[in-house]
Design a protein around this motif. Structure first.
Motif, PDB file in Angstrom:
ATOM      1  N   ALA B  57       0.834  -1.208   0.000  1.00 44.64           N
ATOM      2  CA  ALA B  57       0.000   0.000   0.000  1.00 44.64           C
ATOM      3  C   ALA B  57       0.867   1.257   0.000  1.00 44.64           C
ATOM      4  N   VAL B  58       2.014   1.181   0.659  1.00 47.19           N
ATOM      5  CA  VAL B  58       2.968   2.293   0.606  1.00 47.19           C
ATOM      6  C   VAL B  58       4.161   1.843  -0.226  1.00 47.19           C
ATOM      7  N   CYS B  59       4.320   2.430  -1.395  1.00 50.36           N
ATOM      8  CA  CYS B  59       5.459   2.090  -2.244  1.00 50.36           C
ATOM      9  C   CYS B  59       5.748   3.274  -3.155  1.00 50.36           C
ATOM     10  N   ASP B  60       6.867   3.199  -3.842  1.00 52.45           N
ATOM     11  CA  ASP B  60       7.293   4.274  -4.738  1.00 52.45           C
ATOM     12  C   ASP B  60       6.355   4.319  -5.958  1.00 52.45           C
ATOM     13  N   PRO B  61       5.607   5.398  -6.149  1.00 53.48           N
ATOM     14  CA  PRO B  61       4.643   5.456  -7.258  1.00 53.48           C
ATOM     15  C   PRO B  61       5.296   5.382  -8.638  1.00 53.48           C
ATOM     16  N   TRP B  62       6.548   5.830  -8.758  1.00 50.46           N
ATOM     17  CA  TRP B  62       7.239   5.742 -10.050  1.00 50.46           C
ATOM     18  C   TRP B  62       7.471   4.276 -10.419  1.00 50.46           C
ATOM     19  N   LEU B  63       7.915   3.496  -9.426  1.00 55.61           N
ATOM     20  CA  LEU B  63       8.106   2.063  -9.651  1.00 55.61           C
ATOM     21  C   LEU B  63       6.765   1.380  -9.920  1.00 55.61           C
ATOM     22  N   LEU B  64       5.751   1.770  -9.174  1.00 49.08           N
ATOM     23  CA  LEU B  64       4.419   1.182  -9.361  1.00 49.08           C
ATOM     24  C   LEU B  64       3.889   1.477 -10.764  1.00 49.08           C
ATOM     25  N   GLN B 101       2.281  12.617 -10.343  1.00 44.93           N
ATOM     26  CA  GLN B 101       3.381  12.957 -11.237  1.00 44.93           C
ATOM     27  C   GLN B 101       4.372  11.802 -11.325  1.00 44.93           C
ATOM     28  N   ALA B 102       4.702  11.227 -10.175  1.00 38.87           N
ATOM     29  CA  ALA B 102       5.655  10.120 -10.153  1.00 38.87           C
ATOM     30  C   ALA B 102       5.058   8.880 -10.821  1.00 38.87           C
ATOM     31  N   TYR B 103       3.790   8.591 -10.513  1.00 39.40           N
ATOM     32  CA  TYR B 103       3.151   7.425 -11.118  1.00 39.40           C
ATOM     33  C   TYR B 103       3.104   7.564 -12.641  1.00 39.40           C
ATOM     34  N   ALA B 104       2.643   8.722 -13.104  1.00 36.32           N
ATOM     35  CA  ALA B 104       2.522   8.958 -14.550  1.00 36.32           C
ATOM     36  C   ALA B 104       3.878   8.895 -15.233  1.00 36.32           C
ATOM     37  N   VAL B 182      20.891  -7.111  -4.093  1.00 40.25           N
ATOM     38  CA  VAL B 182      19.504  -6.680  -3.983  1.00 40.25           C
ATOM     39  C   VAL B 182      19.006  -6.005  -5.260  1.00 40.25           C
ATOM     40  N   GLN B 183      19.838  -5.140  -5.834  1.00 38.00           N
ATOM     41  CA  GLN B 183      19.327  -4.263  -6.892  1.00 38.00           C
ATOM     42  C   GLN B 183      18.808  -5.008  -8.121  1.00 38.00           C
ATOM     43  N   PRO B 184      19.536  -6.017  -8.637  1.00 36.10           N
ATOM     44  CA  PRO B 184      19.000  -6.705  -9.823  1.00 36.10           C
ATOM     45  C   PRO B 184      17.652  -7.380  -9.549  1.00 36.10           C
ATOM     46  N   LEU B 185      17.486  -7.858  -8.316  1.00 37.38           N
ATOM     47  CA  LEU B 185      16.214  -8.515  -7.990  1.00 37.38           C
ATOM     48  C   LEU B 185      15.090  -7.486  -7.875  1.00 37.38           C
ATOM     49  N   LEU B 186      15.377  -6.381  -7.203  1.00 35.03           N
ATOM     50  CA  LEU B 186      14.358  -5.329  -7.090  1.00 35.03           C
ATOM     51  C   LEU B 186      14.007  -4.765  -8.465  1.00 35.03           C
ATOM     52  N   ASP B 187      15.041  -4.595  -9.311  1.00 35.29           N
ATOM     53  CA  ASP B 187      14.779  -4.111 -10.674  1.00 35.29           C
ATOM     54  C   ASP B 187      13.821  -5.050 -11.394  1.00 35.29           C
ATOM     55  N   HIS B 188      14.076  -6.338 -11.238  1.00 36.78           N
ATOM     56  CA  HIS B 188      13.222  -7.298 -11.940  1.00 36.78           C
ATOM     57  C   HIS B 188      11.798  -7.251 -11.404  1.00 36.78           C
ATOM     58  N   TYR B 189      11.662  -7.087 -10.084  1.00 31.60           N
ATOM     59  CA  TYR B 189      10.322  -7.040  -9.493  1.00 31.60           C
ATOM     60  C   TYR B 189       9.565  -5.799  -9.974  1.00 31.60           C
ATOM     61  N   TRP B 190      10.178  -4.654  -9.861  1.00 35.28           N
ATOM     62  CA  TRP B 190       9.466  -3.404 -10.121  1.00 35.28           C
ATOM     63  C   TRP B 190       9.380  -3.045 -11.594  1.00 35.28           C
ATOM     64  N   SER B 191      10.296  -3.593 -12.375  1.00 36.15           N
ATOM     65  CA  SER B 191      10.341  -3.177 -13.765  1.00 36.15           C
ATOM     66  C   SER B 191      10.572  -4.374 -14.680  1.00 36.15           C
ATOM     67  N   PRO B 192       9.650  -5.354 -14.629  1.00 33.79           N
ATOM     68  CA  PRO B 192       9.818  -6.507 -15.517  1.00 33.79           C
ATOM     69  C   PRO B 192       9.726  -6.044 -16.968  1.00 33.79           C
ATOM     70  N   SER B 193      10.459  -6.720 -17.835  1.00 31.57           N
ATOM     71  CA  SER B 193      10.492  -6.316 -19.234  1.00 31.57           C
ATOM     72  C   SER B 193       9.732  -7.338 -20.079  1.00 31.57           C
ATOM     73  N   PRO B 194       8.514  -7.000 -20.509  1.00 27.00           N
ATOM     74  CA  PRO B 194       7.733  -7.961 -21.309  1.00 27.00           C
ATOM     75  C   PRO B 194       8.525  -8.407 -22.531  1.00 27.00           C
ATOM     76  N   GLN B 195       8.525  -9.707 -22.813  1.00 25.69           N
ATOM     77  CA  GLN B 195       9.376 -10.260 -23.882  1.00 25.69           C
ATOM     78  C   GLN B 195       8.696 -10.199 -25.243  1.00 25.69           C
ATOM     79  N   PHE B 196       8.451  -8.975 -25.699  1.00 30.26           N
ATOM     80  CA  PHE B 196       7.766  -8.796 -26.990  1.00 30.26           C
ATOM     81  C   PHE B 196       8.550  -9.380 -28.155  1.00 30.26           C
TER      82      PHE B 196
END
Lengths: 322, 322
Positions: B57-64, B101-104, B182-196
């Motif tokens: 419920a509380v998280c970084d809106p940019w990542l969300l 602003q951060a979410y958008a 930590v960082q590569p795992l968090l990156d993957h969680y918050w910013s997964p890259s769809p395999q288009f």
């Protein structure tokens, strides 16, 4: 999340989820697939209804099932689109079989009425909320938009206005009245009928259109702004139901018709020649309520032609806790 | 609802809302309009993320903003679709300009990455919840479905597994570790890259595909069931990241890779001849992890070929209050 997966299977078994014209692949894979005839475009609209904000947190789920789809589908009618399908994103605080059965049954009834197939969605746990995304098709270039009204056009609406606003205190249990007065208004609130046939009839004829959801004056303002014209509404031509007049009295009924929301009838502008043509074919089953002028904004005229434009135009949508 | 109308204008001004290929009409009318090239079908998928259920419920809106779109878009990749656009139904308890602003901004970044245009949506007041409906196009008959795997095919995945499950205790603040791990795992969680690109490469080659969201074994179960075949996974071939092994140790890392969810990499089946052809072209940038057999269900083999299929296969998605 086992319970919620079961819900998905439940909706997948509904009659409206068994496919239909334009649905190449329905529920069950990563995506649904839609096919379009050559030369047609896909019309898409999304609407969210939140419990306690857009409908009472405690209400009949069968009625909610109908209303939640009709409200979203009305946007397709407003573009002149032929319905194809919809996705349902349903967030529920808990799994209640009775609730789900009634909701799905109401949804299915409206889906059948609108000829919309359920093609996918998501069921999640959380505060009650419903997001519908609806899909239709329209010949390229013929969608009814808001920005084409021209001076000289007539302003028209597809049916009586104000019924949903009149129903609101009844829906909220804040008011009671004779069943004969109440029922038509409640019916209109819970089961609005998207004007698909009218929207399709207006393709290539109307110069602008939308569905009245924010209130007649506010929505006329949207057409006026997008088309860069002025709209003039003749008060005495605004259609009001006998039930609404019976419940509220003549003056308040007209007020509800002007500023009430959630009506989901079409408002549109039509060149006089198109009106004549439709009248000649017996197809003008709608109401002329004003005209398009040069200028900007929306004005209201009484029988004597006096400008009686009210200041307040907005409509406060349903709010359970005012 | 004035504040919320302002929000709509805010999103309408985002770079990703300025249209793109396939978008005939974007935000601002009753519907958006999409055009499809002749011979193509529209792929559609809807996903809801609820605060406290699918994200903290509380998280970084940019990542969300990034994650909420990527999760939905991954379903398009899994069908082999070329991205077109998406609608955003955003329900917010209050209007916070900083949050929006951060979410958008995060949303816009992911939309640019995925080449998806924001074409419409709805902004409402209520408990925080996000429903995305995503749209892509795929040549008729070439969408990657779940039901075509055949005995003799190879089972493959598009990338490392388990990273999102490994990140979850970090996301929830239940665990801390070296930033390098930590960082590569968090990156993957918050910013997964769809395999288009992979999904489109597999059109006309793969016999089945999906994106791993429920966990490898559970999702292989979906392919096995839809295709009426058995899938065999070779444990030692399942790709696991160095970061995950460093954080969890080798054994728990493999466990996370098998049953963890939210990875959003593709799992698919491929005839051996297609694998050879892709290898010859230098295009086989994915991992063979098993094979398709006659039968049903999913089995797991160790290096010696012993059946070590675990009982528990499901993955409990993020739950803030266990």
């Amino acid at each position: 999340m086992g319970e919620f997966e079961l819900i998905s299977h439940y909706f997948a078994a509904a009659p409206c989820a068994q496919g239909g014209e334009g649905v190449a692949l329905g529920i069950g894979d990563d995506c649904a697939l839609l096919s379009l005839p050559a030369g047609e475009q896909l019309a898409v609209s999304t609407d969210t209804l939140v419990a306690g904000v857009h409908f009472p947190a405690v209400c009949d789920p069968w009625l909610l099932g109908q209303r939640s789809l009709a409200v979203a589908a009305s946007d397709l009618a407003a573009m002149g689109a032929t319905p194809i399908g919809f996705t349902l994103a349903l967030t529920l605080p808990e799994v209640s079989t009775d609730w789900l059965q009634a909701y799905a049954s109401g949804l299915d009834r409206m889906a059948g009425h609108c000829q919309l197939s359920l093609i996918g969605g998501d069921t999640t746990r959380g505060p009650l909320s419903i997001t519908m995304t609806v899909f239709g098709r329209v010949p390229a270039g013929q969608a009814l938009r808001r920005g084409g009204a021209r001076p000289g056009d007539l302003l028209c609406v597809g049916g009586e206005l104000g019924n949903a606003a009149g129903a609101l205190p009844l829906v909220l249990g804040q008011r009671q009245a004779d069943a004969a007065l109440v029922q038509p208004l409640l019916d209109h609130y819970w089961s609005p009928s998207p004007q698909f046939a009218l929207g399709q009839l207006l393709r290539g004829r109307a110069t602008s259109a939308l569905d009245v959801s924010d209130g007649l004056l506010a929505d006329c303002g949207h057409i006026a702004k997008a088309s860069r014209v002025a709209l003039e509404v003749n008060l005495e031509q605004v259609p009001v139901s006998a039930a609404l007049q019976g419940l509220l009295g003549a003056e308040a009924a007209v007020q509800a018709a002007l500023t009430g929301g959630d009506d989901y009838v079409l408002a549109f502008t039509l060149p006089p020649s198109e009106l004549s043509s439709l009248q000649a074919q017996g197809l003008a089953a709608f109401h002329v309520i004003g005209r398009v002028l040069e200028g900007q904004g929306v004005s209201l005229r009484d029988r004597q032609g006096q400008d009686i434009t009210p200041r307040q135009r907005g409509y406060q949508h349903f709010r359970e806790t005012p």
